[in-house]
Design a protein around this motif. Sequence first.
Motif, PDB file in Angstrom:
ATOM      1  N   GLU A 239      17.288 -80.985 -66.895  1.00  0.00           N
ATOM      2  CA  GLU A 239      17.577 -82.402 -66.968  1.00  0.00           C
ATOM      3  C   GLU A 239      18.929 -82.690 -65.630  1.00  0.00           C
ATOM      4  N   PRO A 240      19.191 -84.556 -64.842  1.00  0.00           N
ATOM      5  CA  PRO A 240      20.034 -84.172 -63.575  1.00  0.00           C
ATOM      6  C   PRO A 240      21.182 -83.189 -63.717  1.00  0.00           C
ATOM      7  N   TYR A 247      22.211 -87.273 -58.169  1.00  0.00           N
ATOM      8  CA  TYR A 247      21.744 -88.810 -57.798  1.00  0.00           C
ATOM      9  C   TYR A 247      23.032 -89.182 -56.121  1.00  0.00           C
ATOM     10  N   TRP A 278      15.408 -80.024 -62.882  1.00  0.00           N
ATOM     11  CA  TRP A 278      14.689 -81.103 -62.100  1.00  0.00           C
ATOM     12  C   TRP A 278      15.794 -81.571 -61.418  1.00  0.00           C
ATOM     13  N   LYS A 339      10.676 -79.954 -61.667  1.00  0.00           N
ATOM     14  CA  LYS A 339      10.246 -81.711 -61.698  1.00  0.00           C
ATOM     15  C   LYS A 339      10.723 -82.402 -60.934  1.00  0.00           C
ATOM     16  N   ASP A 341      10.945 -85.388 -59.313  1.00  0.00           N
ATOM     17  CA  ASP A 341      11.319 -86.579 -59.843  1.00  0.00           C
ATOM     18  C   ASP A 341      11.581 -88.301 -58.819  1.00  0.00           C
ATOM     19  N   GLU A 342      11.090 -89.263 -59.063  1.00  0.00           N
ATOM     20  CA  GLU A 342      11.642 -90.308 -58.531  1.00  0.00           C
ATOM     21  C   GLU A 342      11.133 -90.211 -56.729  1.00  0.00           C
ATOM     22  N   ARG A 394       5.885 -87.172 -60.569  1.00  0.00           N
ATOM     23  CA  ARG A 394       6.468 -88.385 -60.551  1.00  0.00           C
ATOM     24  C   ARG A 394       5.392 -89.002 -59.276  1.00  0.00           C
ATOM     25  N   TYR A 408       4.126 -87.786 -65.225  1.00  0.00           N
ATOM     26  CA  TYR A 408       4.677 -88.306 -66.072  1.00  0.00           C
ATOM     27  C   TYR A 408       5.040 -89.311 -65.431  1.00  0.00           C
ATOM     28  N   ASP A 410       7.793 -93.252 -66.999  1.00  0.00           N
ATOM     29  CA  ASP A 410       8.996 -93.855 -67.957  1.00  0.00           C
ATOM     30  C   ASP A 410       8.371 -94.618 -68.929  1.00  0.00           C
ATOM     31  N   ASN A 460      10.534 -84.530 -73.955  1.00  0.00           N
ATOM     32  CA  ASN A 460      10.744 -84.605 -73.058  1.00  0.00           C
ATOM     33  C   ASN A 460      12.603 -85.210 -73.160  1.00  0.00           C
ATOM     34  N   TRP A 462      15.584 -86.147 -72.405  1.00  0.00           N
ATOM     35  CA  TRP A 462      16.549 -86.478 -71.359  1.00  0.00           C
ATOM     36  C   TRP A 462      17.389 -87.605 -71.910  1.00  0.00           C
TER      37      TRP A 462
HETATM   38  C1  GAL Z   1      13.870 -90.717 -64.347  1.00  0.00           C
HETATM   39  C2  GAL Z   1      12.501 -89.238 -64.705  1.00  0.00           C
HETATM   40  C3  GAL Z   1      13.249 -89.455 -66.563  1.00  0.00           C
HETATM   41  C4  GAL Z   1      14.737 -88.422 -66.635  1.00  0.00           C
HETATM   42  C5  GAL Z   1      15.989 -89.709 -65.883  1.00  0.00           C
HETATM   43  C6  GAL Z   1      17.123 -88.436 -65.829  1.00  0.00           C
HETATM   44  O1  GAL Z   1      13.503 -90.851 -63.309  1.00  0.00           O
HETATM   45  O2  GAL Z   1      11.753 -90.424 -65.688  1.00  0.00           O
HETATM   46  O3  GAL Z   1      12.225 -88.229 -66.962  1.00  0.00           O
HETATM   47  O4  GAL Z   1      14.150 -86.983 -65.901  1.00  0.00           O
HETATM   48  O5  GAL Z   1      15.320 -89.484 -64.428  1.00  0.00           O
HETATM   49  O6  GAL Z   1      17.515 -89.505 -64.622  1.00  0.00           O
END
Ligand code: GAL
Length: 702
Positions: A239-240, A247, A278, A339, A341-342, A394, A408, A410, A460, A462
């Motif tokens: 993950e991040p 971010y 990620w 992955k 994301d966003e 996403r 996927y 949230d 998941n 995370w």
């Molecule tokens: C969300 C994502 C989660 C996780 C998280 C990490 O936006 O849907 O699965 O990856 O970010 O910051």
Amino acid sequence: MEQPSWTPCAPGVWTIRHGSPDAVTLLKAAGTRPQHEALQRLGTPLLPAPCPEARLRTVGQRTVVTLSKRLEEALFGLGLNFKQLGINQTVRDLHVDHYSGQDNGRTHAPVPFYLSDAGYGVLVDCARYLNVNAGGAHPVADPPPECDRLEPGWEAVRPGRTVEFSTTAEAFDLYLFAGASLREVVQRFNLFCGGGCLPPKWGLGFWYRVPIRFTDSDARTLVAEFAARDFPLDVLGLEPGWHSQSYPCTYEWHAQRFPDPAAFVAELKAQGIHLNLWENACVSPASATGRALAAGGLCGDYAAGWGGLIPDLSLPEARRIWGENHRSRHLAIGVDGYKLDECDGFDQWVWPDHATFPSGLDGEQARQLYGVWFQRFTDGLFRAAGRRTYGLVRGSNAGAQRFAYAIYNDHYDHRDFITALCAGSLCGVLWTPEARASDNADDWLRRLQTTCCSPLALLNAWASDTQLWSFPEVMEEVREILQLRLRLLPYLYSAFARYRFEGLPPFRAMLLEPGFADPAAGSAAAPGVLDGTKNPYSLAARREVKDQYMMGDAILVAPLFAGETQRRIVFPAGTWHDFHTGAEVTGGPVVTWTPADRRIPLFVKAGAIIPLLPPVNNLTRAGATRQTLEIRHYGNAPGRFTLYDDDGESFAYETDGGRRVELKAWRDATTGQWRHAPDDATLRDALPAYAGAVWHPAWQAP
Ligand code: GAL
């Protein structure tokens, strides 16, 4: 008012083009190429009769497309919805976004494609937001039949004779897909969009995403714990926290948490574990990639909510710079996927609609396209390296079928997750009902069972650090469903091959199944009930089967939800058997099922042939030696199954078409004994992954 006519463009597909042919559309952004030969094999139906007639007109800034339909047509689709598959008399604003809890068009994949039970589907290939009224708009000149409020057939919105789309887009293409069934229409749509994806074999194993602060040594410890506890693991997702900063992101490894990423990835690989990273599309201006992108003028003029540059992925130079980072820092050391994301929203987290991008596209177009660009970009990196990828995304849209990504989010509603799994099959996307955390053992087991019966089996962790073994009272059942997931590889991989070559979704809504009919389908959820405290209008929430689905051609999945000990199951025509015991199901087609144990209810058609691997904990390690299949044949009917195989990781199948063998079981006419084919030598010869097979005719649990 224009009344253009449909022009043939592929077997069983017709088009109407509107505006400049150079304008960006969803399919152009995805780079889709119709699979002409496969479409030809599917057949060459005539224009559906009656055929939806298209009328185009301009109202202010908007172009309005009106497509005719009959009053009684049932419509489905319009993207990845979570509550309802039917769309009659609903209004949607198709807009890529994080799902908000309501089927209003804002969703992760608002694919502008709908299906009609009259034997056709329509795609509006448009890269802007679309407002859709699916059968509830009533021109005064063409009113719906009236019905008194007190009569039983009254509905708050009367069924109409049109589907209307309106948009500010100057250019778009309409496509009409014919088909003898909803299933065939979906196949034709998928094949026209390039065919479905075929993930690498390892992608069909079990995935675990680590808590956000994990270091490489945390990951090592966890991998060892999976092995010590005898739980399957195929893919580890970071993950991040793997970025030196996220971010906005640097896409560079964190020096303390991952001091030697190459050694870390190599160590995982040696155990057959694949690594997924990620990322989102917000590039830190301070990173090497960010500096190069900014210097080239290759990003939009607005940052994301947390800052960062948004690369214009429609530009080859932006893809080259960003891709070079990914190639050298990730792919070169063995990373196998991402992955993404966003790339869907929320509004406050991404750029505004009036943002501009250097290609000339604006924020609205980038919003509709980003998930597709992102998939195409990363898919291209792996393709250039000759390795298949499987990942998570996403945001998506029409035309992304051939990219091996599962969506996927949230949102965390187990029932909605299953409806989404069904809805994905109607619009060319894959959905994963990931498990994250639960406050009780029952819920935990039920969610893990569902994810193991989905396109991508994922825990998941995370944000929660909940482990497979966090609830000891269900640990054995959890291990069992994970192992079953891996054992099903030959079966699931063959189902994905049909997606790739025939456009048939590997996981699908019951309404795509031959012989399926729910006696209650279409009736209002609560006919005639007036409720003064709630909304007294029984709107479009009609009865439909959206809590069970098909996994491949033979297995019906009927998940249970926390707290439930029985459920209603609607079976397609024919005889069905309990997958776990082999016992015949009686009393169909609608059955109230009370399972004897806590396993997920799974059923197979009589005659079904299910090839299974022996119990294994990692598909890559299992693939290193020839495996002996266990082939279960169910019930008292002859059966066949096309077992597909290839090397499981390269693109060779695209040129050689892969390898297939027909598994067959039949009763000998003279002896009455069950016979089967092929023999071990023929199987070994046809599919080098397998050493042979142990057959179980008319299988019953020992
Ligand atoms: C969300 C994502 C989660 C996780 C998280 C990490 O936006 O849907 O699965 O990856 O970010 O910051």
